[in-house]
Scaffold this motif. Structure first.
Motif, mmCIF file in Angstrom:
data_model
loop_
_atom_site.group_PDB
_atom_site.id
_atom_site.type_symbol
_atom_site.label_atom_id
_atom_site.label_comp_id
_atom_site.label_asym_id
_atom_site.label_seq_id
_atom_site.Cartn_x
_atom_site.Cartn_y
_atom_site.Cartn_z
ATOM 1 N N HIS A 1 0.817 -1.225 0.000
ATOM 2 C CA HIS A 1 0.000 0.000 0.000
ATOM 3 C C HIS A 1 0.856 1.282 0.000
ATOM 4 O O HIS A 1 2.065 1.235 -0.205
ATOM 5 C CB HIS A 1 -1.002 -0.022 1.161
ATOM 6 C CG HIS A 1 -1.804 -1.282 1.181
ATOM 7 N ND1 HIS A 1 -2.909 -1.478 0.396
ATOM 8 C CD2 HIS A 1 -1.630 -2.447 1.881
ATOM 9 C CE1 HIS A 1 -3.394 -2.690 0.612
ATOM 10 N NE2 HIS A 1 -2.639 -3.305 1.503
ATOM 11 N N GLU B 1 -1.993 0.325 7.670
ATOM 12 C CA GLU B 1 -1.213 -0.829 7.188
ATOM 13 C C GLU B 1 0.032 -0.381 6.423
ATOM 14 O O GLU B 1 1.089 -0.991 6.550
ATOM 15 C CB GLU B 1 -2.108 -1.700 6.290
ATOM 16 C CG GLU B 1 -1.394 -2.941 5.778
ATOM 17 C CD GLU B 1 -2.269 -3.762 4.828
ATOM 18 O OE1 GLU B 1 -3.491 -3.561 4.806
ATOM 19 O OE2 GLU B 1 -1.701 -4.600 4.111
ATOM 20 N N HIS C 1 2.508 -7.167 4.149
ATOM 21 C CA HIS C 1 1.181 -6.593 4.414
ATOM 22 C C HIS C 1 0.711 -6.969 5.813
ATOM 23 O O HIS C 1 1.383 -7.704 6.533
ATOM 24 C CB HIS C 1 0.164 -7.150 3.396
ATOM 25 C CG HIS C 1 0.265 -6.558 2.029
ATOM 26 N ND1 HIS C 1 -0.732 -5.805 1.468
ATOM 27 C CD2 HIS C 1 1.270 -6.610 1.113
ATOM 28 C CE1 HIS C 1 -0.360 -5.415 0.256
ATOM 29 N NE2 HIS C 1 0.853 -5.892 0.012
ATOM 30 N N ALA C 2 -0.470 -6.442 6.187
ATOM 31 C CA ALA C 2 -1.174 -6.916 7.379
ATOM 32 C C ALA C 2 -2.626 -7.113 6.978
ATOM 33 O O ALA C 2 -3.105 -6.513 6.015
ATOM 34 C CB ALA C 2 -1.048 -5.916 8.517
#
Ligand SMILES: [Zn+2]
Length: 369
Positions: A171, A206, A260-261
């Motif tokens: 992101h 994130e 990522h999360a």
């Protein structure tokens, strides 16, 4: 919401006006005498360039610090100088920003990063941030959009036996929901880059968590002599998932690791999973190696963190995989929607464990441990 290019230009103009005012105020202000601060940072898309661009007259320890990932300012105790407010140069063209900073009494360190959708030469981030007060003559690092960023780094490494790993912090500050093909030649599209999850308790985004963990992974890999190419070194970028894969391809990465999360509407869901590309003709050439890397990284991360093991997930619908020509994995480091995991993910200690695990898996995959 997608901002148009026209809107961005408008913002840039407003900033320029504001900076002119700030500069006038700085020049007219009474200087505050205090301990000088030499600030060095470690935004590291093109470390060698950052060092070579302005190396004249900069002490070696500052250059060394500039190549680390440590964002903590380094204080040079012997320089008692006036404190000056750092102007906001984000959004300007690099040369314009350099001129403004030079007039205001700063030295500039250039840090290139892949351009993505950003206008070439645009300053995407600065350190120290606008409004910080630092000593006259201090370094200000400017992260700018440079389409040749990866190529330059690769050229520097040519001839060495260096293994390249590409790290993609998931992101970015602002989503770009414009469509892009999910794979080469595809009519199907997905948004270029979505907004990502947010910590239910901590409110951490994130993109910030992903960059923090990625920086720790980068530092550990570099300590092992591995060349790391980052798809981004700042949150204020505009790089689509396709473009991120292309950064890894261009770098000739041995492995493309995306960090990522997770998020879920069920706050009880927690744990770590690793995604890998599989199930379509685009990723067929990288599927087996990606699966092997995913297995090793997932096992090592679960071991290092003690988190719940959610296993592997094969995916054929992810643009950042389908455009990749190198083995690829995506680590979902935990659930920001789970209160316990959200708080853990916000701590440097837990991020260290995640980085330790990810790196252990990568090194095993590369046959380096
Ligand atoms: Zn994500």
């Amino acid at each position: 919401m997608v901002r148009s290019r026209v809107a961005r230009r408008g913002t840039q103009r407003e900033r320029k006006k504001k900076n002119a005012v700030v500069l006038a105020a700085v020049v007219g202000a009474v200087a505050v005498v205090a301990l000088g601060t030499a600030v060095a940072i470690g935004l590291n898309a093109s470390r060698t360039q950052a060092v070579s661009a302005d190396s004249a007259g900069i002490p070696q320890e500052i250059l060394t610090a500039a190549s680390s990932q440590d964002l903590t300012p380094t204080v040079a105790p012997d320089a008692a100088t006036a404190l000056i407010e750092v102007p906001d140069v984000k959004g300007m063209q690099l040369e314009e920003a350099e001129t403004l900073l030079a007039v205001a009494g700063f030295s500039v360190l250039r840090v290139s990063t892949p351009a993505g959708d950003a206008i070439v030469g645009t300053v995407l981030a600065q350190q120290p941030t606008a409004g910080s007060k630092v000593g006259a003559g201090s370094d200000v690092s400017l992260v700018y959009a440079d389409p040749d960023a990866v190529q330059e780094q690769k050229t520097v490494n040519a001839g060495s036996e260096n293994i390249v790993v590409c790290i993609d912090p998931g992101h970015q500050l602002k989503a770009n929901l414009d469509p892009e093909p999910i794979g080469p030649g595809s009519q199907d599209t997905k948004p270029k880059v979505t907004g990502g999850a947010t910590g239910g308790t901590t409110k951490q985004p994130e993109y910030a968590l992903a960059l923090a963990v990625s920086a720790k992974v980068q530092a550990r890999l570099e300590a092992k002599g591995i060349t790391v190419v980052m798809t981004r070194v700042s949150d204020a970028v505009d790089i689509s998932n396709r473009q991120r894969a292309e950064v890894a391809n261009k770098a000739g990465a041995a492995l493309f690791v995306r960090i990522h999360a997770d998020g879920s509407t069920n706050g009880d869901v927690k744990g770590i999973s690793t995604l890998y590309p599989a199930g379509n003709s685009w990723v067929a050439p990288i599927e087996a190696r990606s699966l092997r890397a995913a297995n090793l990284i997932q096992a090592a991360v679960v071991k290092a963190t003690g988190a719940q093991d959610r296993g592997l997930s094969q995916r054929g619908d992810i643009a950042g995989f389908n455009w990749s020509k190198v083995p690829s994995v995506l680590v979902e480091t935990g659930f920001l929607s789970n209160p316990i995991e959200d708080k853990l993910l916000a701590t440097g200690e837990y991020q260290d464990k995640l980085a330790d695990g990810i790196v252990a898996g990568i090194l095993t995959y590369l046959g380096m441990q």
